[in-house]
Design an enzyme around this catalytic site. Structure first.
Site, PDB file in Angstrom:
ATOM      1  N   ASP A 204      51.175  29.821  31.875  1.00 29.45           N
ATOM      2  CA  ASP A 204      49.828  29.372  32.246  1.00 29.45           C
ATOM      3  C   ASP A 204      49.566  29.595  33.736  1.00 29.45           C
ATOM      4  OD1 ASP A 204      49.858  28.450  29.664  1.00 29.45           O
ATOM      5  OD2 ASP A 204      49.404  26.355  30.180  1.00 29.45           O
TER       6      ASP A 204
ATOM      7  N   HIS B  34      54.971  28.530  33.790  1.00 25.88           N
ATOM      8  CA  HIS B  34      53.891  28.962  34.689  1.00 25.88           C
ATOM      9  C   HIS B  34      54.396  30.165  35.478  1.00 25.88           C
ATOM     10  CE1 HIS B  34      53.181  24.735  33.720  1.00 25.88           C
ATOM     11  NE2 HIS B  34      51.897  25.003  33.870  1.00 25.88           N
TER      12      HIS B  34
END
Ligand code: NI
Length: 248
Positions: free
Chosen positions: A53, A195
């Site tokens: 993400d 991430h």
């Protein structure tokens, strides 16, 4: 004695019923879909999906892509609209190398609190941007903070993809700990949250890939995981992992 036999018979009956009930489910789990069977190179699993993400980020994402490419691993990126701007070539590279691209809103907004116009600006606008850049795809949505509501489900016009393994890579940037969390917790069908905007997360992801591949795991995109399970992703439905333990 008679009572014990009755109990044993009941137990056998219950077990048989349970097996009968579960059989179609089990069958579905391990029956590769038509899409998957067409891909003869795909091993038999177990399968997990790495998801990243908040990116892409030019300082970290390319190194991740290099490492994944060397390992022949594809994953899923839930990108931010603000990160797409100026990084169009990076997005094209991700898509060209077989990674799945999904949406993480334009500005990392908590969707549950937004009215229809603001929701559209965060999600529909990003879908429009990605469609213009990469072509029409079913861009899945990962809501920031995993925050969902009935309104979010109604307005999403995309499947909502949460996760089932979260090493909280943003908290300490300790690559060894993050990798160990993934390796210790990953099971067949899991969706792993990372991430691609931190160096430690890139290191941890590649380390976890090496260790899990050595254990026989195969890394697939979220879309591939759906196809392998024979599950059709539904717009507005929330998925945390794919069967054996179906997302709700
Ligand atoms: Ni995020």
């Amino acid at each position: 004695m008679g009572k014990r036999i009755r109990q044993a018979k009941l137990y056998i009956l219950a077990t048989a019923l349970l097996l009968l009930m579960e059989q179609p489910v089990l069958w579905d789990l391990y029956r590769p879909s038509a899409t998957a069977s067409a891909n003869a190179s795909l091993p038999a699993g177990p399968f997990v999906a790495l998801t990243f993400d908040d990116g892409p980020k030019p300082e970290t994402t390319p190194r991740l892509l290099d490492g994944l490419s060397r390992r022949g691993v594809r994953c899923t990126f839930f990108v931010l609209g603000v990160q797409v701007e100026g990084n169009e070539d990076l997005l094209r590279r991700m898509a060209n190398e077989g990674h799945q691209i999904g949406m993480h809103t334009a500005h990392h907004k908590a969707l549950a609190g937004l009215g229809p116009a603001d929701f559209s600006a965060e999600v529909d606008q990003l879908r429009f941007t990605l469609t213009a850049l990469l072509g029409p795809e079913d861009y899945m949505l990962r809501p920031p903070y995993g925050m969902i509501s009935h309104a979010v489900e109604d307005r999403a016009a995309s499947p909502l993809i949460l996760w089932s393994v979260d090493p909280e890579d943003w908290s300490d940037h300790d690559a060894a700990r993050i990798a160990a969390h993934i390796v210790d917790n990953a099971q067949d069908g899991d969706v792993i949250l990372l991430h691609d905007i931190y160096d430690a997360s890139v290191d941890a992801a590649l380390e976890a890939v090496d260790e899990l591949m050595a254990k026989g795991y195969t890394f697939v995109t979220v879309e591939e995981l759906f196809a392998l399970r024979g599950v059709t992703p539904e717009n507005g439905k929330v998925y945390r992992r794919l069967p054996p333990e179906s997302g709700t």
